[in-house]
Design an enzyme around this catalytic site. Structure first.
Site, PDB file in Angstrom:
ATOM      1  N   HIS A  72       0.835  -1.208   0.000  1.00  0.00           N
ATOM      2  CA  HIS A  72       0.000   0.000   0.000  1.00  0.00           C
ATOM      3  C   HIS A  72       0.866   1.252   0.000  1.00  0.00           C
ATOM      4  CE1 HIS A  72      -3.955  -1.788   1.773  1.00  0.00           C
ATOM      5  NE2 HIS A  72      -3.414  -2.566   0.866  1.00  0.00           N
ATOM      6  N   TYR A 201      -8.939   4.913   8.338  1.00  0.00           N
ATOM      7  CA  TYR A 201      -9.036   5.238   9.756  1.00  0.00           C
ATOM      8  C   TYR A 201     -10.132   6.288   9.886  1.00  0.00           C
ATOM      9  CZ  TYR A 201      -4.522   2.953  10.742  1.00  0.00           C
ATOM     10  OH  TYR A 201      -3.495   2.044  10.903  1.00  0.00           O
ATOM     11  N   PRO A 293      -3.033  -0.153  19.264  1.00  0.00           N
ATOM     12  CA  PRO A 293      -2.844  -0.604  17.877  1.00  0.00           C
ATOM     13  C   PRO A 293      -3.091   0.454  16.798  1.00  0.00           C
ATOM     14  CG  PRO A 293      -4.885  -1.478  18.783  1.00  0.00           C
ATOM     15  CD  PRO A 293      -4.200  -0.769  19.907  1.00  0.00           C
ATOM     16  N   LYS A 297       1.935  -0.587  15.102  1.00  0.00           N
ATOM     17  CA  LYS A 297       3.365  -0.681  15.371  1.00  0.00           C
ATOM     18  C   LYS A 297       3.828  -1.893  16.177  1.00  0.00           C
ATOM     19  CE  LYS A 297       4.828   2.870  13.269  1.00  0.00           C
ATOM     20  NZ  LYS A 297       5.012   2.440  11.904  1.00  0.00           N
ATOM     21  N   TYR A 385       4.427   6.367  10.176  1.00  0.00           N
ATOM     22  CA  TYR A 385       3.586   5.217   9.823  1.00  0.00           C
ATOM     23  C   TYR A 385       4.368   4.183   9.009  1.00  0.00           C
ATOM     24  CZ  TYR A 385      -0.699   2.662   8.963  1.00  0.00           C
ATOM     25  OH  TYR A 385      -1.658   1.681   8.939  1.00  0.00           O
TER      26      TYR A 385
HETATM   27  C1  PHB Z   1      -4.952  -4.778  10.949  1.00  0.00           C
HETATM   28  O1  PHB Z   1      -4.995  -4.955   9.708  1.00  0.00           O
HETATM   29  O2  PHB Z   1      -5.218  -5.703  11.734  1.00  0.00           O
HETATM   30  C2  PHB Z   1      -4.561  -3.453  11.476  1.00  0.00           C
HETATM   31  C3  PHB Z   1      -4.278  -2.422  10.598  1.00  0.00           C
HETATM   32  C4  PHB Z   1      -3.923  -1.179  11.087  1.00  0.00           C
HETATM   33  C5  PHB Z   1      -3.865  -0.967  12.443  1.00  0.00           C
HETATM   34  C6  PHB Z   1      -4.143  -1.996  13.329  1.00  0.00           C
HETATM   35  C7  PHB Z   1      -4.500  -3.249  12.838  1.00  0.00           C
HETATM   36  O3  PHB Z   1      -3.550   0.272  12.904  1.00  0.00           O
END
Ligand code: PHB
Ligand code: APR
Length: 391
Positions: A72, A201, A293, A297, A385
């Site tokens: 990505h 997000y 989460p 990270k 990120y």
């Molecule tokens: C996930 O794909 O499980 C995932 C992706 C981004 C995050 C946390 C978990 O910030």
């Protein structure tokens, strides 16, 4: 029994460390309390930084990751009924992230370890550390009904947040930094095509939500809920209705729905112990620190720790140089605190704490708009990120 390095825990930290040591000709034994099936089936996060992908590739355990991982170049922040793309790659000189489930990484590492003939014991019990302050510490455990003692030069405590290694350090030698959050994540894995090519997000008045994926047919979704939320109160229809509401866009958007294959509640915590070492015991990954989460990270930080540890152990065995081992914790903690800051910043920007006051909500909105409009602010998000090369 004897080895050079005893590794407690077969999560990403322990397994990556075993692989890196193996490549340097350093002998290790990995001990894991759970069964192989359990460890391989545990659904966790799934975003790999570029540097994690590079490390796994150099370690020769990324063939399937290279084939199946989804690269990505950007992500979306969604708020106020609109989506805003952060071009991670353009902002960071071409770096990307790869979406590939943590348990897939773990499966690949276990397969590589076993096919190289490396020692890896599942379903051990009664694990105890002894004489960690000496130059020949030991790990005692039971396996197949027999008691064993494994003597070594160093112990890697890679046994996660609920493991036993951290507790082997006298409390007076440790400082704990901790923060709990007044919310958690309800996560599902669904047999549904991802509804967008990239991660989303979302900050919505009803709470945070995240759209992620595992494969072109499987979506991973999360929504902010109460800590200790009862899954019984969340029938499928309620989960989908809540997700649909939180991902809503003014110009219209529908999430693809499908059979829910897995569900769980993830608590949110920030936690660090300092130092991450005592005598010949070295903590790595979740045994030493937890991040919420939101910044994706946890796994990446675990891998960064063991990269430092493998480097220090190799200097020790090559030249008898103990200085890098002595500096292990200090070197790791610089990245740990950078990542702690980034994860708590992302968490604060995207969640709606219970009883959020209107002033706070306005600040949050202003912060989100700034991140989307200012190249400098977007770059701060993007470079953290995708993962900072140096901290
Ligand atoms: C996930 O794909 O499980 C995932 C992706 C981004 C995050 C946390 C978990 O910030
Ligand atoms: N003896 C041996 N193994 C143990 C013990 C013990 N006493 N206690 C726990 N374990 C095992 C657990 O069963 C688990 O398999 O240690 C392993 C620790 O693995 P993780 O919890 O995955 O931790 P880590 O390897 O540090 O990886 C961090 O995992 O929790 C996620 O989001 C986190 O992505 C991050 C990553």
């Amino acid at each position: 029994m004897e080895t050079q390095v005893a590794i407690v825990g077969a999560g990403p930290a322990g397994l990556v460390l075993a692989r890196l040591l193996e490549r340097q000709g350093i002998d290790s034994v990995v001990l894991e309390v759970r069964s192989r099936e359990y460890v391989e089936g545990r659904v966790r996060a799934g975003v790999l930084e570029q540097r994690t992908v590079d490390l796994l590739t150099e370690a020769g355990v990324a063939d399937r990751l290279q084939r199946e991982g989804m690269v990505h170049a950007g992500l979306e922040l969604r708020f106020g009924g609109r989506g805003h793309r952060i071009d991670l790659s353009e902002l960071t000189g071409g770096r990307t992230i790869t979406v590939y489930g943590q348990q897939e990484v773990v499966k690949d590492l276990i397969a590589a370890r076993l096919s190289a003939g490396g020692a890896l014991r599942f379903a051990v019990s009664d694990v105890e550390l002894a004489e960690v302050e000496s130059e020949r510490p030991a790990v005692r455990f039971r396996h197949d009904g027999e008691a064993h003692e494994l003597r070594c030069d160093a112990i890697a405590g890679c046994d996660g947040f609920h493991g036993i290694c951290r507790a082997a350090i006298p409390p007076g030698a440790l400082t704990v930094y901790e923060r709990e959050y007044p919310f958690a994540w309800l996560g599902i894995l669904a047999r549904a095509r991802p509804s967008s090519e990239e991660l989303i997000y979302a900050n919505h008045p009803r709470g945070f939500a995240l759209h992620s994926m595992r494969t072109p047919e499987v979506t991973r979704l999360y929504l902010q809920c109460e800590p200790g939320e009862d899954l019984g109160a969340w029938p499928d229809e309620r989960i989908w209705a809540e997700l649909q509401a939180r991902f809503e866009l003014t110009e219209g958007f529908r999430l693809n729905e499908g059979e829910i294959l897995d569900r769980g509640v993830t608590p949110m915590r920030s936690f660090v112990v300092e130092p991450m070492q005592h005598g010949r015991l070295f903590l790595a990954g979740d045994a030493a620190h937890i991040v919420p989460p939101t910044g994706a990270k946890g796994l990446n930080l675990a891998v960064a720790d063991v990269e430092v540890l493998a480097d220090a152990l190799s200097a020790f065995y090559r030249d008898g140089d103990e200085r890098r081992l002595a500096g292990y914790s200090e070197r790791c903690l610089r990245r740990v605190w950078r990542v702690q800051h980034f994860s708590s910043w992302m968490t604060a920007m995207l969640h709606r704490p219970p009883g959020q006051d209107p002033f706070e909500a306005q600040l949050q909105h202003s912060q989100l708009e700034y991140v989307c409009r200012s190249r400098a602010a977007a770059t701060t998000l993007a470079e953290n990120y995708v993962g900072l090369a140096e901290v």
